[in-house]
Design a protein around this motif. Structure first.
Motif, PDB file in Angstrom:
ATOM      1  N   LEU A 481       0.839  -1.200   0.000  1.00 43.69           N
ATOM      2  CA  LEU A 481       0.000   0.000   0.000  1.00 43.69           C
ATOM      3  C   LEU A 481       0.870   1.245   0.000  1.00 43.69           C
ATOM      4  N   TYR A 482       0.504   2.190  -0.790  1.00 44.24           N
ATOM      5  CA  TYR A 482       1.112   3.530  -0.798  1.00 44.24           C
ATOM      6  C   TYR A 482       2.622   3.504  -1.058  1.00 44.24           C
ATOM      7  N   PRO A 512      -3.338  -6.546 -14.810  1.00 44.65           N
ATOM      8  CA  PRO A 512      -4.135  -5.666 -13.953  1.00 44.65           C
ATOM      9  C   PRO A 512      -3.238  -4.927 -12.963  1.00 44.65           C
ATOM     10  N   ILE A 513      -3.862  -4.058 -12.220  1.00 40.86           N
ATOM     11  CA  ILE A 513      -3.059  -3.244 -11.304  1.00 40.86           C
ATOM     12  C   ILE A 513      -3.580  -3.381  -9.889  1.00 40.86           C
ATOM     13  N   PHE A 514      -2.729  -2.976  -8.967  1.00 42.36           N
ATOM     14  CA  PHE A 514      -3.142  -2.818  -7.575  1.00 42.36           C
ATOM     15  C   PHE A 514      -3.298  -1.318  -7.372  1.00 42.36           C
ATOM     16  N   PHE A 573     -15.966   5.557 -13.448  1.00 42.12           N
ATOM     17  CA  PHE A 573     -14.798   5.622 -12.558  1.00 42.12           C
ATOM     18  C   PHE A 573     -14.128   6.969 -12.756  1.00 42.12           C
ATOM     19  N   GLU A 575     -14.435   6.596  -8.415  1.00 45.54           N
ATOM     20  CA  GLU A 575     -15.514   6.853  -7.467  1.00 45.54           C
ATOM     21  C   GLU A 575     -15.250   8.117  -6.650  1.00 45.54           C
TER      22      GLU A 575
ATOM     23  N   VAL B   7      -6.780   6.825   4.742  1.00 44.14           N
ATOM     24  CA  VAL B   7      -6.970   5.371   4.657  1.00 44.14           C
ATOM     25  C   VAL B   7      -8.466   5.049   4.668  1.00 44.14           C
ATOM     26  N   ASP B  10      -9.933   6.092   1.339  1.00 47.44           N
ATOM     27  CA  ASP B  10      -9.524   5.168   0.275  1.00 47.44           C
ATOM     28  C   ASP B  10     -10.250   3.832   0.397  1.00 47.44           C
ATOM     29  N   THR B  13     -13.738   4.341  -0.952  1.00 49.99           N
ATOM     30  CA  THR B  13     -13.704   4.524  -2.410  1.00 49.99           C
ATOM     31  C   THR B  13     -13.402   3.206  -3.109  1.00 49.99           C
ATOM     32  N   THR B  17     -15.560   1.193  -5.773  1.00 46.51           N
ATOM     33  CA  THR B  17     -14.978   0.823  -7.072  1.00 46.51           C
ATOM     34  C   THR B  17     -15.238  -0.647  -7.377  1.00 46.51           C
ATOM     35  N   ILE B  75      -9.758 -10.951 -12.168  1.00 47.65           N
ATOM     36  CA  ILE B  75      -8.371 -10.810 -11.683  1.00 47.65           C
ATOM     37  C   ILE B  75      -8.185  -9.425 -11.076  1.00 47.65           C
ATOM     38  N   GLN B  76      -8.745  -8.423 -11.768  1.00 49.03           N
ATOM     39  CA  GLN B  76      -8.618  -7.058 -11.249  1.00 49.03           C
ATOM     40  C   GLN B  76      -9.360  -6.932  -9.917  1.00 49.03           C
ATOM     41  N   ASN B  79      -7.251  -8.389  -7.249  1.00 48.66           N
ATOM     42  CA  ASN B  79      -6.209  -7.436  -6.838  1.00 48.66           C
ATOM     43  C   ASN B  79      -6.786  -6.361  -5.926  1.00 48.66           C
ATOM     44  N   GLU B  82      -7.184  -7.560  -2.518  1.00 49.12           N
ATOM     45  CA  GLU B  82      -5.923  -7.611  -1.764  1.00 49.12           C
ATOM     46  C   GLU B  82      -5.592  -6.236  -1.188  1.00 49.12           C
ATOM     47  N   ASN B  83      -5.759  -5.207  -2.031  1.00 49.00           N
ATOM     48  CA  ASN B  83      -5.546  -3.841  -1.536  1.00 49.00           C
ATOM     49  C   ASN B  83      -6.515  -3.513  -0.406  1.00 49.00           C
ATOM     50  N   ASP B  86      -5.423  -5.015   2.751  1.00 44.48           N
ATOM     51  CA  ASP B  86      -4.289  -4.247   3.303  1.00 44.48           C
ATOM     52  C   ASP B  86      -4.786  -2.987   4.008  1.00 44.48           C
ATOM     53  N   LEU B  87      -5.782  -2.367   3.407  1.00 49.00           N
ATOM     54  CA  LEU B  87      -6.333  -1.149   4.023  1.00 49.00           C
ATOM     55  C   LEU B  87      -6.999  -1.487   5.356  1.00 49.00           C
TER      56      LEU B  87
END
Lengths: 905, 147
Positions: A481-482, A512-514, A573, A575, B7, B10, B13, B17, B75-76, B79, B82-83, B86-87
């Motif tokens: 993160l970050y 894809p992305i994180f 998007f 959001e 945090v 995010d 949000t 998302t 898959i996205q 991911n 996972e984020n 973590d948050l």
């Protein structure tokens, strides 16, 4: 060499007819544990006839029939001889050969002898006995590095009497299972046989395949050698393949001078062996100072030799062997010679990043003498002496120069480096060190797409294109993160594939992305001289979003309100809250945009005042995160307004009348004329015009004229009021002009004078004077036309407050114009003031104006003329009198008085 | 050091998302909420009151399920989960909550068999339930959930 000592042998034993009798039987009688253990070094096999006496060689006190003297090896060979040779021709037809193994390290040779009763006993004799007579072979056995093949190499010795005969060698072997490894003998039939490959020079190689799983098993074997018809059987020998592995010689032997000035000898080793190797390095240094030889054993694949000297040569060879446990040394690698230059730079080349500090060292040898480091000076590119403050004396011979805070190298022609010279005072050797300084400040910029699934990063290699042979790679590390406050290069990183674009930028796509992870990225510049990293940057995909543009953008001019209203839908998007920018302008080829910003994320529309409600506007909207992160989206697809009626017409059209009078009938035909209403007055169109009549007799009535701009009606009453209304889809014009036709008012004269002054062919100034009146003056109507022609009457409305008016038209100078000024009262149209030409005052003024121009011109011309005449007079006088001779200088005129009149003349 | 307010923002949000992403997957939109699909009990249901650790555990299960699905667009989302986890860990740390390591998911042993037989059902039900769970979490986050 082992093989080189082989020579042809085919001379003697043609007549020997060898019969092998009871060989396997004899083996049965041979104790297994007496098998000759194969040594890491070469050993020998010697065979001699059994009638050879060697009693004299026995050491005192050792019995001839000592059995199994030292538990070593034994063998017996029986031969049947039916022919004779040079040496063996005297032997009986049945000769028994005794064979034994011995080596240079252990020259005792145990011989198996068969006594009369058939009982075996072993006798140890010195191998010298066998060297004098009999047949001899050198043998070496080893396991190949691939751990698949066991090899025995056999060569005939030079003294071998059988050497010139056909040589056939067989190796009989059995690979004992680990459990079977006991003193018990293997079965007769359990031996396998391989024929050995023998070359013309009597050297043979026997190959025994060994399964990988049985490397630790015992390989029991013996040799059957046939030479010149005689068959020799060796005593049994044994080996564990894993203990006699002979690696291949090390490869890639290389020498270089390290950055610290040492000689580094390095090599690579075949990596097939499953155990660690040790290496023996044999090197010699031949310098002007001394001749040095060394022999070192190391476990690494390199060796550092300190104090390398300029102008020296180094010879190096390396071999390898298993580090732990038994093994056989490999052959020596090929000899490598390395000669150092007279000037040694270390490092010889440096690749570094701009802004860094680096140092070069140097040892300088000049005519067989190493220059004192105190005398060394440094130069850059042979053009610029490096200040002494940057030198350091490391020791008596080594000088060091340091370059602090380096700037990027500017390529000079094809040279992309700075040449650093180490000089002996005024003398510089032609060799130099190379300094490559690269500006590694590569900017990496990233952008996340509007769907938040892909981040594209771009960077340009232009700053480092000058470094030939380098390749660039984007590497990154993702934190969960970050980003950290100060991005740093992480030891664990991944490369990212990037593709060169037409614009010279590399593009790398993460998908894809994180979204909220920190991607720390940098560019690694790989070069043979080393690698450099650009300063790392950390990017959070969420912070670099370029949203999709707003959708469903619509634009309209709101009816009755009269504002430009723009509406849109925010993209799906991100959001996060968004801000919007609106740009709008009149449609056309080049739109002059005006901007409007919306900071309320909840708003989906905005209304803006615009000057022209009846024009087509083009509108686009874009968005960005309200917190300022990320990028503006692209502009939305343009939306256009449609021109529609917004309000009722602001006013009705201006109109005038033309009266044609029939004096006989006392009727007047009135034709109303008006100009079509423009968009900004009609808001935005006129569907039709309506004339509203009013008379005292008939009251009020409406007359629809449609789209026409003219209407004729009969004026019969004393007064007739008319009004022209414009009608659009919203309604009728609210403010309209009213005109009353009144016979009585038409005689009211309030315009005292009217003057017309032409300014030029397109403008005439009109001015007038009014007299006081009780009537309510609304405005004036000015009519003009060309006099005496049936030309079109032109007219315009002039506000009542105006006393002077500029009339713009195309006036023809030679024509005369009639101007008529009508006062329009609420009560009716008053009496006009009419002039038929530009007024006399005007002509007088014109004359005066002419006079004002002409008089100064005449005066100026007169003065100029007088001046010219005066000058001319003087010139003429001068010219005239110049031709008259001076009487004092003229012979014929001497004595004459020119001032006195003579009668002769 | 990231401010805890950021945090929190995010987290919300990101939840929105993911919800929108699931909405954008066309075949999940047509799933009727009236029908109950049986045999997929290993997919977590809705829990209106969730603690941070329960949220984390639920998300871990979904993450594991999504990782088994072959659709590219999940898959996205995986991911994102996972984020999001973590948050949640950061939020928990800010409240000094110990977040236990998620245990091996025994109940998912049968996932492979179910996937083989009912891939479509698993995907739409998992995404649908995930969407519901996320919306619950979004509401819960406004109420300052406990450890």
């Amino acid at each position: 060499m082992f093989q080189a000592r082989c020579s042809s042998l085919k001379m003697i034993c043609q007549k020997f007819c060898v019969a092998l009798l009871h060989w396997e039987f004899i083996y049965v009688t041979t104790a297994f544990n007496l098998a000759y253990p194969i040594t890491p070094w070469k050993f020998k096999l010697s065979c001699m006839p059994s009638n050879t006496t060697y009693d004299f060689l026995f050491p005192p006190g050792i019995s001839k029939n000592t059995s199994n003297l030292n538990g070593r090896y034994e063998a017996v060979v029986e031969t049947k001889l039916n022919s004779s040779g040079n040496y063996l021709s005297n032997l009986s037809s049945r000769i028994t050969f005794h064979c034994c193994f011995w080596s240079e390290e252990d020259k005792n040779c145990s011989v198996y002898a068969d006594d009369i009763e058939g009982k075996a006993f072993v006798t140890t004799v010195n191998s010298l006995v066998f060297q004098q007579t009999g047949a001899h072979w050198n043998i070496q056995c080893w396991m190949k590095e691939d751990l698949k093949l066991f090899i025995c190499y056999i060569e005939s010795l030079f003294k071998n009497p059988f050497k010139n005969y056909d040589l056939t060698v067989h190796l009989l072997y059995v690979l004992l299972d680990l459990l079977e490894e006991s003193p018990l003998l293997p079965e007769k039939g359990s031996f396998q046989i391989v024929q050995c490959n023998c070359s013309f020079n009597e050297c043979c190689e026997c190959h025994v395949p060994v399964p990988t799983a049985k490397l630790n098993n015992t390989l029991l074997m013996y040799l059957k050698i046939t030479s010149g018809g005689v068959i020799f059987h060796s005593p049994p020998m044994s080996a564990q393949p894993i203990n006699v592995v002979k690696p291949d010689p090390p490869l890639g032997l290389h020498m270089e001078i390290t950055d610290t000035g040492s000689l580094k000898i390095s090599w690579s080793s075949p990596t097939l062996v499953p155990f660690q190797l040790q290496y023996q390095v044999k090197y010699s240094e031949n310098s002007t100072k001394n001749m040095k030889k060394a022999d070192e054993i190391v476990t690494a694949t390199s060796l550092l030799v300190d104090s390398v000297l300029p102008g020296s040569s180094y010879d190096v060879q390396v071999r390898s062997k298993r580090l732990d446990g038994l093994g056989i040394w490999s052959d020596w690698s090929t000899l490598l010679t390395f000669t150092t230059q007279d000037v040694i730079y270390f490092p010889p080349k440096i690749l570094t990043a701009a802004g860094s500090n680096i140092s070069f060292h140097c040892i300088y040898k000049n005519e067989k003498k190493i220059v004192s480091s105190k005398k060394i000076v440094w130069w850059l590119n042979l053009a610029e002496k490096i200040p002494q403050s940057q030198y350091d004396v490391v020791d008596d011979h080594i000088s060091k120069v340091t370059f602090p805070n380096l700037n990027a190298t500017k390529p000079r022609g094809k040279f992309t480096y700075d040449a650093v010279y180490c000089c002996n005072e005024q003398e510089c050797h032609h060799r130099y060190a190379e300094l490559y300084v690269i500006d590694v400040n590569i900017n990496i910029s990233c952008e996340t797409d509007g769907y938040l699934t892909k981040m594209t990063c771009r960077w340009s290699p232009s700053a480092i294109q000058s470094l030939a042979g380098s390749n660039l790679q984007l590497r990154y590390h993702r934190s969960s993160l970050y980003c950290s406050d100060v991005p740093s290069i992480h030891p664990v990183s991944e490369p990212k594939d990037c593709h060169l674009q037409r614009d010279g930028f590399y593009e790398c796509i993460f998908q894809p992305i994180f979204l909220l992870s920190g991607y720390t990225m940098w560019i690694r510049i790989n070069h043979t001289l080393g690698s450099l990293d650009s300063p790392p940057v950390c990017v959070i995909p969420d912070s670099v979003v370029k949203p999709l543009p707003p959708s469903s953008v619509k634009a309209e001019i709101t009816v009755k309100i009269g504002l430009l209203k723009i509406s849109w839908e925010k993209p799906v998007f991100p959001e996060n809250n968004l801000q919007f920018q609106i740009r709008y302008g009149l449609s056309g080829k080049q739109v002059q945009w005006k901007m409007f910003e919306v900071y309320d994320a909840k708003l989906k529309s905005a209304s803006l005042p615009v000057p022209d409600l009846c024009a087509v506007y083009t509108v686009q909207v874009r968005c960005k995160r309200l917190d300022g992160l990320g990028y503006w989206s692209n502009w939305s697809t343009p939306a256009h307004t449609v021109v529609v009626d917004v309000k009722v017409p602001i006013r009705g059209p201006e109109f005038w009348r033309i009266i044609s009078e029939d004096t006989t009938k006392k009727e007047r035909n009135v034709t109303l004329l008006w100009k079509p209403l423009m968009k900004n007055d009609s808001l935005c169109s006129v569907r039709r015009y309506v004339v509203k009549h009013h008379t005292s007799h008939n009251g009020t009535w409406l007359e629809d004229v449609g789209n026409h701009t003219k209407l004729t009606f009969l004026w019969t009453e004393q007064a007739h009021s008319v009004m022209v209304l414009a009608i659009n889809s919203i309604g009728a014009s609210s403010a309209n002009f009213n005109l009353t036709l009144s016979r009585s008012i038409s005689k009211v004269n309030i315009v005292q004078s009217l003057s017309a002054y032409p300014l030029n062919s397109s403008c005439v100034i009109l001015s007038w004077m009014l007299s006081p009146s009780d009537y309510n003056l609304m405005y004036f109507i000015l009519e003009w036309k060309i006099l005496n022609e049936d030309s079109e009457i032109k007219w315009l409305r002039i506000p009542s407050s105006v006393k002077k008016y500029y009339v713009h038209d195309h006036f023809i100078p030679i024509e005369k114009y009639q101007f008529s000024l009508y006062p329009i009262f609420t009560e009716g149209v008053g009496k006009p003031k009419i002039i038929n030409s530009f007024t006399q005052d005007d002509e007088k003024h014109q004359h005066d104006a002419d006079l004002y121009v002409i008089v100064p011109i005449i005066i100026s011309s007169s003065i100029l003329l007088l001046g010219t005449l005066s000058v001319l007079h003087q010139r003429m006088k001068k010219l005239f009198w110049e031709d008259v001779p001076n009487p004092k200088n003229c012979s014929w005129a001497q004595g004459l008085n020119f001032q006195k009149r003579t009668d002769i003349l | 050091m990231v401010p805890i307010r950021k945090v929190q923002d995010d987290t919300k949000t990101l939840i929105k998302t993911i919800v929108t992403r699931i909405n954008d997957i066309s075949h999940t939109q047509s799933v009727s909420s009236k029908q109950r699909v049986t045999g997929l009990d290993f997919i977590p249901g809705l829990h209106p009151l969730l603690s941070l650790s329960k949220m984390d555990q639920t998300l871990a299960i979904y993450q594991q399920i999504l990782a088994s699905l072959p659709s590219r667009n999940v898959i996205q989302i995986s991911n994102d989960l996972e984020n999001l986890r973590d948050l949640l860990h950061l939020l928990a740390a800010s409240k000094s909550c110990p977040l236990p390591q998620v245990r091996a998911l025994e109940s998912l042993e049968s996932l492979g068999v179910v996937l083989e037989a009912s891939l479509y059902s698993t995907e739409v039900v998992a995404l649908s339930r995930l969407q519901g769970s996320l919306q619950d979490m979004l509401r819960q986050l406004d109420l300052s959930p406990g450890c």
